[in-house]
Enzyme design. Structure first.
Site, PDB file in Angstrom:
ATOM      1  N   LYS A 255       0.839  -1.204   0.000  1.00 50.09           N
ATOM      2  CA  LYS A 255       0.000   0.000   0.000  1.00 50.09           C
ATOM      3  C   LYS A 255       0.875   1.255   0.000  1.00 50.09           C
ATOM      4  CE  LYS A 255      -3.856  -2.417   2.029  1.00 50.09           C
ATOM      5  NZ  LYS A 255      -4.502  -2.960   3.204  1.00 50.09           N
TER       6      LYS A 255
ATOM      7  N   GLN B 187      -4.838  -2.004   9.292  1.00 48.28           N
ATOM      8  CA  GLN B 187      -4.643  -3.293   8.634  1.00 48.28           C
ATOM      9  C   GLN B 187      -5.228  -4.416   9.492  1.00 48.28           C
ATOM     10  OE1 GLN B 187      -3.288  -3.792   5.476  1.00 48.28           O
ATOM     11  NE2 GLN B 187      -4.047  -5.850   5.831  1.00 48.28           N
TER      12      GLN B 187
ATOM     13  N   ASP C 194     -11.369   2.452   3.626  1.00 50.06           N
ATOM     14  CA  ASP C 194     -11.675   1.027   3.374  1.00 50.06           C
ATOM     15  C   ASP C 194     -13.189   0.810   3.263  1.00 50.06           C
ATOM     16  OD1 ASP C 194      -9.577  -0.719   2.995  1.00 50.06           O
ATOM     17  OD2 ASP C 194      -9.135  -0.958   5.132  1.00 50.06           O
TER      18      ASP C 194
END
Ligand code: NDP
Length: 283
Positions: free
Chosen positions: A53, A97, A120
């Protein structure tokens, strides 16, 4: 006949070029898009995802801020960091994460991220927005699939769409996005009876199970579009999806694994960060 390969790598590259250009325009106006990535503990797979990322951000000129916290971090400590990032005006996106180490209350952490920076799209408010068709951020993997369908000019309206998998991050939002584009959507899962009878109806079949060999050629209608979301590690260590290789002989289109949906998921995170930065500019 062999299926047309839907090239996620190439499509993602094109999108990254466009994102990079838009990031440069924003920077010229004094806004530097920034993504904060929080990783807790030492999960090697998570480490790889986070570093990918960060590389993706760099390629597009997006600032990435990494917060690596030790395995022993408590829920309260993580919530404090999220709270601080929520208020920082130089941070557009916050990504935690997953999975988090056992002992941390994942749900509380996700819900603590302000929906305005939830790139997200896991926060219940953003999930609800996806459901009613007014998304604030697009769910990365399903949005990546939709972008691939659009890139290959695959019509969705009125088509039979079957999604195997009902997770909150892939299956359910995938079904919603197809539904909003007027597909006729069926969601299958581990309790579905006569799965093959249902999948054989699909004009568009999306498999998001995570089990090698889950979808075989006899489960696919000739000429169907098959989107293999899964990432499984085969016995020889290679990455494979849910589909057996002979599915490509029946399908009209198919996404490879790797190089299909994966790169698109990654690029959609950049897209969401850019969207958030643009909102910062517009106040
Ligand atoms: P989950 O494990 O959360 O969900 C898997 C789903 O598959 C569940 O809904 C489960 O049903 C269903 N399932 C399991 N066994 C069967 C079966 N025999 N028949 C029908 N359905 C079944 O996984 P995720 O949704 O998080 O991920 C799915 C896959 O996609 C994984 O391989 C993951 O690695 C990959 N992935 C890939 C991404 C990418 O960018 N390419 C991004 C995210 C995930 P039930 O609910 O009944 O248990």
């Amino acid at each position: 006949m062999s299926a047309i390969i839907i090239d996620g790598k190439e499509t993602a590259k094109k999108l990254r070029i466009s994102i990079k250009k838009q990031v440069e325009e924003l920077k010229a106006e004094g806004i530097v898009p920034a993504l904060a990535v929080i990783i807790v503990g030492n999960n090697p797979a998570s480490r790889v995802y986070v570093s990918n990322k960060e590389k993706d951000c760099k390629k597009c000129g997006i600032e990435s801020l990494e917060f690596a916290l030790p395995e022993e971090t408590t829920t309260e400590e993580l919530l404090a960091l999220v709270g601080e990032l929520n208020t920082r005006s130089d941070v557009d996106g916050i990504l935690v994460q997953l999975p988090l180490p056992r002992g941390i209350d994942e749900r509380r952490v996700i819900e603590a991220i302000t929906p305005a920076k939830d790139v997200d799209a896991f926060h219940p408010e953003n999930v609800g927005r996806i459901m009613i068709g007014t998304p604030s951020f697009l769910p990365c993997t399903p949005a990546g699939v939709m972008a691939l369908l659009d890139e290959y000019k695959i019509p969705i309206e009125g088509k039979e769409c079957v999604v195997i998998g009902r997770s909150n991050i892939v299956g359910k939002p995938m079904a919603m996005l197809l539904l909003h584009r007027s597909g006729t959507v069926t969601i299958c899962h581990s309790r579905t009876r006569d799965l093959a009878d249902i999948t054989r109806r699909a004009d568009i079949l999306v498999s998001a199970v995570g089990r090698e060999g889950m979808v075989t050629a006899d489960m696919v209608k000739p000429g169907a579009v098959v989107i293999d979301v899964a990432i499984n590690t085969a016995a020889d260590g290679s990455l494979v999806g849910d589909c057996t290789p002979d599915v490509a002989e029946v399908a009209g289109y198919i996404t490879p694994v790797p190089g299909g949906v994966g790169p698109m998921t990654r690029v959609m995170l950049l897209e969401n960060t850019l969207t958030s930065a643009r909102r910062r500019k517009n106040g």
